[in-house]
Each structure stands twice: as C-alpha cells, then as structure tokens.
Scaffold this motif. Structure first.
Motif, mmCIF file in Angstrom:
data_model
loop_
_atom_site.group_PDB
_atom_site.id
_atom_site.type_symbol
_atom_site.label_atom_id
_atom_site.label_comp_id
_atom_site.label_asym_id
_atom_site.label_seq_id
_atom_site.Cartn_x
_atom_site.Cartn_y
_atom_site.Cartn_z
ATOM 1 N N GLU A 244 2.216 4.448 10.712
ATOM 2 C CA GLU A 244 3.177 4.353 9.613
ATOM 3 C C GLU A 244 3.420 5.721 8.993
ATOM 4 O O GLU A 244 4.551 6.105 8.710
ATOM 5 C CB GLU A 244 2.654 3.362 8.562
ATOM 6 C CG GLU A 244 3.479 3.291 7.284
ATOM 7 C CD GLU A 244 4.872 2.700 7.510
ATOM 8 O OE1 GLU A 244 5.756 2.960 6.670
ATOM 9 O OE2 GLU A 244 5.072 2.002 8.525
ATOM 10 N N ARG A 245 2.362 6.455 8.781
ATOM 11 C CA ARG A 245 2.512 7.775 8.156
ATOM 12 C C ARG A 245 3.157 8.794 9.105
ATOM 13 O O ARG A 245 3.687 9.809 8.651
ATOM 14 C CB ARG A 245 1.144 8.286 7.705
ATOM 15 C CG ARG A 245 0.537 7.449 6.581
ATOM 16 C CD ARG A 245 -0.779 8.028 6.100
ATOM 17 N NE ARG A 245 -1.333 7.221 5.007
ATOM 18 C CZ ARG A 245 -1.915 7.728 3.928
ATOM 19 N NH1 ARG A 245 -2.021 9.039 3.795
ATOM 20 N NH2 ARG A 245 -2.391 6.940 2.996
ATOM 21 N N CYS A 246 3.075 8.525 10.405
ATOM 22 C CA CYS A 246 3.639 9.456 11.394
ATOM 23 C C CYS A 246 5.061 9.082 11.812
ATOM 24 O O CYS A 246 5.621 9.711 12.705
ATOM 25 C CB CYS A 246 2.738 9.509 12.633
ATOM 26 S SG CYS A 246 1.134 10.300 12.360
ATOM 27 N N ARG A 247 5.677 8.079 11.162
ATOM 28 C CA ARG A 247 7.061 7.730 11.487
ATOM 29 C C ARG A 247 7.991 8.866 11.081
ATOM 30 O O ARG A 247 7.668 9.662 10.200
ATOM 31 C CB ARG A 247 7.467 6.452 10.750
ATOM 32 C CG ARG A 247 6.780 5.200 11.289
ATOM 33 C CD ARG A 247 7.509 3.946 10.862
ATOM 34 N NE ARG A 247 7.957 3.986 9.467
ATOM 35 C CZ ARG A 247 8.708 3.047 8.899
ATOM 36 N NH1 ARG A 247 9.122 2.014 9.614
ATOM 37 N NH2 ARG A 247 9.070 3.133 7.631
ATOM 38 N N PRO A 248 9.166 8.976 11.719
ATOM 39 C CA PRO A 248 10.132 9.999 11.309
ATOM 40 C C PRO A 248 10.388 9.939 9.802
ATOM 41 O O PRO A 248 10.620 8.869 9.244
ATOM 42 C CB PRO A 248 11.389 9.625 12.102
ATOM 43 C CG PRO A 248 10.872 8.932 13.318
ATOM 44 C CD PRO A 248 9.659 8.158 12.859
ATOM 45 N N GLY A 249 10.313 11.085 9.168
ATOM 46 C CA GLY A 249 10.485 11.160 7.724
ATOM 47 C C GLY A 249 9.211 10.924 6.948
ATOM 48 O O GLY A 249 9.199 11.040 5.712
ATOM 49 N N GLY A 250 8.116 10.588 7.636
ATOM 50 C CA GLY A 250 6.849 10.340 6.962
ATOM 51 C C GLY A 250 6.123 11.633 6.634
ATOM 52 O O GLY A 250 6.545 12.729 7.023
ATOM 53 N N LEU B 112 -1.245 16.810 9.449
ATOM 54 C CA LEU B 112 -1.259 16.162 8.142
ATOM 55 C C LEU B 112 -0.221 16.732 7.176
ATOM 56 O O LEU B 112 -0.447 16.800 5.971
ATOM 57 C CB LEU B 112 -2.661 16.280 7.529
ATOM 58 C CG LEU B 112 -3.783 15.661 8.352
ATOM 59 C CD1 LEU B 112 -5.141 15.902 7.703
ATOM 60 C CD2 LEU B 112 -3.544 14.171 8.569
ATOM 61 N N HIS B 113 0.904 17.128 7.704
ATOM 62 C CA HIS B 113 2.045 17.534 6.868
ATOM 63 C C HIS B 113 3.302 17.413 7.718
ATOM 64 O O HIS B 113 3.235 17.409 8.955
ATOM 65 C CB HIS B 113 1.865 18.939 6.295
ATOM 66 C CG HIS B 113 1.805 20.033 7.321
ATOM 67 N ND1 HIS B 113 2.925 20.601 7.884
ATOM 68 C CD2 HIS B 113 0.752 20.670 7.892
ATOM 69 C CE1 HIS B 113 2.563 21.542 8.745
ATOM 70 N NE2 HIS B 113 1.247 21.597 8.766
ATOM 71 N N MET C 71 0.847 -1.200 0.000
ATOM 72 C CA MET C 71 0.000 0.000 0.000
ATOM 73 C C MET C 71 0.884 1.253 0.000
ATOM 74 O O MET C 71 1.853 1.349 0.722
ATOM 75 C CB MET C 71 -0.880 0.002 1.263
ATOM 76 C CG MET C 71 -1.631 1.298 1.480
ATOM 77 S SD MET C 71 -2.586 1.230 3.016
ATOM 78 C CE MET C 71 -3.215 2.894 3.023
ATOM 79 N N THR C 72 0.533 2.236 -0.827
ATOM 80 C CA THR C 72 1.277 3.493 -0.865
ATOM 81 C C THR C 72 0.440 4.576 -0.210
ATOM 82 O O THR C 72 -0.756 4.402 0.054
ATOM 83 C CB THR C 72 1.584 3.898 -2.318
ATOM 84 O OG1 THR C 72 0.357 4.287 -2.941
ATOM 85 C CG2 THR C 72 2.235 2.765 -3.076
ATOM 86 N N HIS C 73 1.086 5.739 0.005
ATOM 87 C CA HIS C 73 0.373 6.850 0.630
ATOM 88 C C HIS C 73 -0.684 7.422 -0.288
ATOM 89 O O HIS C 73 -1.514 8.229 0.136
ATOM 90 C CB HIS C 73 1.362 7.960 1.020
ATOM 91 C CG HIS C 73 2.344 7.503 2.049
ATOM 92 N ND1 HIS C 73 1.980 6.747 3.134
ATOM 93 C CD2 HIS C 73 3.692 7.707 2.158
ATOM 94 C CE1 HIS C 73 3.049 6.498 3.885
ATOM 95 N NE2 HIS C 73 4.097 7.080 3.292
ATOM 96 N N ASN C 74 -0.678 7.090 -1.555
ATOM 97 C CA ASN C 74 -1.668 7.609 -2.484
ATOM 98 C C ASN C 74 -2.842 6.661 -2.691
ATOM 99 O O ASN C 74 -3.748 6.932 -3.461
ATOM 100 C CB ASN C 74 -1.023 7.891 -3.849
ATOM 101 C CG ASN C 74 0.021 8.977 -3.747
ATOM 102 O OD1 ASN C 74 -0.191 9.940 -3.019
ATOM 103 N ND2 ASN C 74 1.130 8.825 -4.448
#
Length: 346
Positions: free
Chosen positions: A41-47, A59-60, A1-4
């Motif tokens: 997953e989306r909130c990991r460092p660099g996410g 959300l950014h 799964m991707t972020h899009n």
C-alpha cells in the motif's frame, strides 16, 4: 489505518535514523510489524515509499541517492541471508548493515576505490554485485549479479563491502569493449598504486579475458609501464642506499660461447647480478618460471650470484632489498672467483 499509525514497539523511524540510507528490506519491515499488504500500500504510485528492487524498499518517494542504490543492490543480493537488521531493541543507534558473502565490484567498486577514470556513481545505470556462484539470483533493476566460485576478502569503503581493486578491475573489463577505456583503467590501477601489474594480470587470466585482443594490448602496455617503474625504483635504491654503481641492462655471454641471459644490474668485480622478477601470471607461467630458474642455475654454476627482486618488494621495502644486495656484494670476497664472462650492452 493512516501512514502515521504506530505499527509496533520498534518504530519505523529506526530504519532511517542516525544518518542511515533510507532503504530497507521487506523482511526488516515485517520485523517492525508491517504486513506485506501494508508495505504494498505504501509503495503504490504516489505513496510515501517505493519498491526499488525485489524485496527492497526505498522509504521516501524521491529518486534514490547513490548511497541508497549501493545499499539497495547489496540488500537485494544478501536478503536471503537475513541481512541488515538495523537495530536491536533498546539500542540508541542502529547497527551498520551486514552483507555476508556479497560485495560491490566492477566500475562502481573502482569509483569507490577512488579511480578518476570511472564514471561517477550517479551516472552508472547498474551496480555490479559479486556473489557466490551457487546463489540463485538474477540481475534486475540497478543490480547486476556477477558470480564467482571463490569470493575474495572484501574491503570496507564508505561503509559498504567492496571487491579488491584487481578483482573489481577484471569484472569491469569483462563488460567493456572500449579498448581506450580498458587501457585507461589498467594504467590508472598501476600509476595510482592501487595494485601491482601482476595482480591485475592474474585476475584477468582467471577471468579468461587474455584472449581478447584489446585486453591483451592493454596488458602489454601495462606490463611495460610496470617494468619501467620498477627499473626506476631499482636505480633509486642503488643511489639512495649507497650501493656501488653497477653496469645497467646488460647481456652476458661466455667468451666465444653461448648467450647466458640479460640482467637489469651487474657488478662485474663481485660477480653479483640483480634481475627484476616482472613475470605476469599467465597460462605459460610455469614455463616462464622454469626459464628463469634455468638461467639462474646456469649463472650460479659459473660463480655469479643472482638476486631476484620483485617490483612489490622494491616499492614496499627498498632498504631491505638494498641490504640483500649489499650482503651479496660483501660475500663475494669469500667465494671462488667467477668464470670469465663477456658483458655486453643490452
């Protein structure tokens, strides 16, 4: 799964569309079909996202704006109440978030109210959030929780609920040891017509802050300034509404007898007096009011009509107060002559 990858029939861009701050709760993300694991997953460092506060997601990846920090602190405090669902299915524009039983207070609230002596929002390390006393919350990150047994009615400022000035001022002063800053805040509250001195002192008293010497000193200065402004409005009322000139700031005594009290304005020929009611609501308020009442009753037994006027009435409806005084002056012709009193400069 991707972020899009599409996640649900309710697209994620609804959360940040329409000019809304790009901040939301994990509960809102779940309502859009995003699992806890996917959010983490989306909130990991660099996410692409970051967890700003427990249960609140930015959300950014960049630093939050001041508006985003405000909404994040409110969402954190209100998240247990099912707060802030941003849109209904099929809605063309998101609804503004609702924040039941929470509001911004302290320095952040004063800045939102337009105070110039408070720090700008970006420079505040924490944002004070007022909540009911029984809420199980702890201060964390940029959100500092302030509890109260009775929630005031919030005011909406720039789209967020904000405590009234007097309450926000008390919550700010509770955290300040800087006497200069405390005096500056209290002075601006009065000079800027944000609230009356009595409202400020009432909140400080309820917060049990009047035992602190630097707060007491600031309050004494505040009350002196408030009285001076009220006296100036009284002079202006007499002049602008064509009342006869009284004698100003006098003491009354019975000839060869006791002191009767001081008055702000007195018309000897009509035996009409005006007294500014600038009492501050403190612990001894009942005793002070009893003293006012005793003086008024004594003067009226001597045939002197006493008109009490509050600073707020002078500010908000001076014409009405002038009519009250004029009516008392005109009615003097129908009364028995007053006792003879000595009028002395105060």
């Amino acid at each position: 799964m991707t972020h899009n990858t599409p996640l649900s029939p309710r697209p994620l861009h609804d959360l940040s569309g329409g000019g809304r701050p790009r901040v939301t709760t994990t509960a809102q993300l779940r309502s859009h079909g995003l699992s806890t694991a996917e959010t983490n997953e989306r909130c990991r460092p660099g996410g692409p996202w970051q967890q700003l506060l427990p249960g609140v997601v930015l959300l950014h990846p960049g630093p939050p704006t001041s508006e985003e920090r405000l909404h994040a602190a409110l969402m954190y405090a209100a998240r247990e109440r099912g707060v802030g669902v941003p849109a209904q299915p099929g809605a063309s524009r998101p609804h503004a978030p609702a924040y039941p039983e929470v509001m911004v207070t302290g320095l952040a609230a004063l800045t939102l109210h337009g105070f110039s002596s408070t720090p700008p929002l970006p420079s505040l390390d924490t944002i004070d959030i007022l909540v009911p006393r029984l809420r199980r919350l702890r201060s964390t990150g940029c959100a500092r929780i302030v509890r109260t047994p009775v929630m005031p009615a919030p005011e909406q400022v720039t789209g967020v609920p904000v405590a009234p000035v007097a309450r926000a001022l008390a919550d700010a002063v509770a955290e300040l040891a800087d006497a200069v800053m405390v005096r500056r805040l209290l002075t601006e509250a009065v000079r800027g017509a944000h609230c009356d001195p009595a409202a400020v002192v009432r909140e400080l008293n309820q917060a049990r802050l009047l035992s602190r010497p630097h707060v007491v000193d600031a309050v004494e200065s505040l009350l002196a300034e408030g009285r001076a402004r009220a006296e100036d409005r009284l002079y202006r009322m007499v002049r602008e509404y064509g009342l006869p000139d009284p004698v100003w700031n006098v003491d009354l005594r019975l000839p060869g007898g006791p002191y009767l009290g001081g008055l702000d304005a007195y018309w000897p020929d009509q035996a009409v007096a005006v007294e500014l009611d600038t009492r501050a609501p403190r612990q001894d308020d009942d005793a002070l009011w009893s003293e006012y009442a005793r003086k008024r009753e004594h003067l009226e037994r001597l045939g002197i009509t006493v008109v009490h006027i509050t600073p707020r009435k002078l500010r908000d409806c001076p014409e009405q107060q002038a009519t009250v005084v004029r009516t008392a002056l005109m009615a003097s012709a129908d009364r028995e002559p007053a006792a003879c009193v000595a009028v002395l400069p105060r």
